[in-house]
Enzyme design. Structure first.
Site, PDB file in Angstrom:
ATOM      1  N   ARG A 233       0.853  -1.180   0.000  1.00  0.00           N
ATOM      2  CA  ARG A 233       0.000   0.000   0.000  1.00  0.00           C
ATOM      3  C   ARG A 233       0.889   1.231   0.000  1.00  0.00           C
ATOM      4  O   ARG A 233       1.937   1.241   0.675  1.00  0.00           O
ATOM      5  CB  ARG A 233      -0.903   0.022   1.248  1.00  0.00           C
ATOM      6  N   GLU A 262      -3.413   7.643  -4.549  1.00  0.00           N
ATOM      7  CA  GLU A 262      -3.793   7.123  -5.874  1.00  0.00           C
ATOM      8  C   GLU A 262      -5.101   7.750  -6.340  1.00  0.00           C
ATOM      9  O   GLU A 262      -5.982   7.992  -5.513  1.00  0.00           O
ATOM     10  CB  GLU A 262      -3.938   5.596  -5.796  1.00  0.00           C
ATOM     11  N   HIS A 280      -1.030   0.538  -9.713  1.00  0.00           N
ATOM     12  CA  HIS A 280      -1.702  -0.396  -8.800  1.00  0.00           C
ATOM     13  C   HIS A 280      -2.396  -1.522  -9.583  1.00  0.00           C
ATOM     14  O   HIS A 280      -3.623  -1.663  -9.541  1.00  0.00           O
ATOM     15  CB  HIS A 280      -2.713   0.359  -7.917  1.00  0.00           C
TER      16      HIS A 280
HETATM   17  C1  DGY Z   1      -5.990  -5.685  -3.319  1.00  0.00           C
HETATM   18  O1  DGY Z   1      -6.500  -6.749  -3.622  1.00  0.00           O
HETATM   19  O2  DGY Z   1      -6.021  -5.223  -2.178  1.00  0.00           O
HETATM   20  C2  DGY Z   1      -5.322  -4.944  -4.411  1.00  0.00           C
HETATM   21  O3  DGY Z   1      -4.373  -4.069  -3.913  1.00  0.00           O
HETATM   22  C3  DGY Z   1      -6.334  -4.215  -5.246  1.00  0.00           C
HETATM   23  O4  DGY Z   1      -7.018  -3.308  -4.444  1.00  0.00           O
END
Ligand code: DGY
Length: 316
Positions: A233, A262, A280
């Site tokens: 993250r 983001e 992402h």
């Molecule tokens: C997740 O599965 O958490 C990915 O980062 C997509 O949001």
């Protein structure tokens, strides 16, 4: 299976069209973002399930707008944006999509690691600019046999380790505690790990506990030969400190799939030879996104059918 009229779902974030269609066919689905305020209030009064995604922010206040809510079904493995404690306090279950995306995220971590170390993106720009005619590309950093540090040895961390073993990498990890049966070397803190490795891959969960975990101190420990990879993250890395470290040459480079705000990627992280940025997308392959959608649906269907949830985050 279950009664469509009683299976009330609010979809409050982007979901793949195939999943949204399946929910629409089998449940009474309201699409939050397309509703007027009055319609939203009505949908919130009735909804038993809230469908969101891994980037959604679901606060306690938002949850409180749904008096009959029973389940928050997250299309994603990360649920750091969901106030799980607030949901739990109200007896609302939360599900996510672990497992099915592990391979893709691990693949992406290795892809970013290779692309950053070998400057593959910059090499493409070099070819496209026609610079090759004036001489070969700069020499880059070797990956095979290097020292890899993994912060967070969950499913994804372990899968990255297996892939890295194929590159003959020496693997060390940190986590809250050593993982039983894990064949790799454990160190108890991130600064020690960063100081010992050539490549530091961040695989920890997001959320308040890991906010800015990778700060100026960790980047300094990683050092001028070190490369940071983040597929976890954006909040885990202090982005301002990262930009400073890149400017100052405190670290050698970074491969980033996730960012603090983001979809905004700071300009200061773009156009650098030693930084690879992606939007992402680690779990965004056709087959994995389908598997994630199926798992969300299975959780919702299990809930409405009175069956055990497939992948609860907060088991009761
Ligand atoms: C997740 O599965 O958490 C990915 O980062 C997509 O949001």
């Amino acid at each position: 299976m279950f009664d469509k009229t009683e299976a009330t779902v609010v979809k409050a974030a982007f979901l793949p069209p195939a999943l949204a269609q399946r929910l629409d066919e089998t449940c009474t689905l309201a699409d939050w973002e397309t509703l007027s305020v009055t319609e939203q209030n009505k949908a919130a009064q009735n909804a038993r399930v809230l469908a969101v995604n891994g980037e959604s922010v679901v606060t306690a206040e938002f949850i409180d707008r749904f008096p009959k809510l029973e389940l928050i079904a997250d299309f994603g493995v990360g649920y750091d944006g969901i106030d799980v404690a607030a949901a739990h306090a109200r007896g609302i279950a939360v599900t996510n999509t672990p497992g099915v995306l592990t391979d893709d995220v691990a693949d992406m971590a290795m892809g970013l690691l290779l692309a950053t170390s070998r400057q593959i993106v910059e090499a493409q720009r070099f070819v496209e600019r026609g610079d090759w005619a004036n001489g070969g590309f700069t020499w880059t950093k070797k990956v095979s046999g290097g020292k890899l540090g993994i912060a967070g040895m969950g499913r994804i961390g372990q899968t990255i380790a297996r892939r890295a073993a194929g590159f003959d990498m020496e693997i060390t990890y940190t986590d809250r505690q050593p993982l039983s049966g894990c064949p790799y070397r454990f160190v108890s803190d991130l600064a020690t790990l960063a100081a010992e490795v050539d490549f530091l891959v961040i695989c920890v969960n997001g959320g308040d506990k890991t906010r800015a975990l990778v700060d100026a101190t960790i980047l300094k420990a990683l050092g001028p030969q070190g490369i940071l990879i983040n597929i976890a993250r954006g909040t885990v890395v202090d982005e301002a400190a990262l930009i400073e470290a890149l400017d100052a040459g405190t670290i050698a480079g970074a491969g980033l799939d996730v960012f603090e705000c983001e979809p905004v990627v700071p300009k200061a992280l773009q156009g650098r030879a030693n930084v690879v940025v992606t939007p992402h997308m680690a779990s965004a392959t056709h087959s994995t996104r389908k598997a994630m959608g199926d798992l969300v649906f299975d959780n919702v269907a299990a809930h409405f059918s009175g069956q055990p949830l497939k992948t609860p985050v907060n088991p009761y």
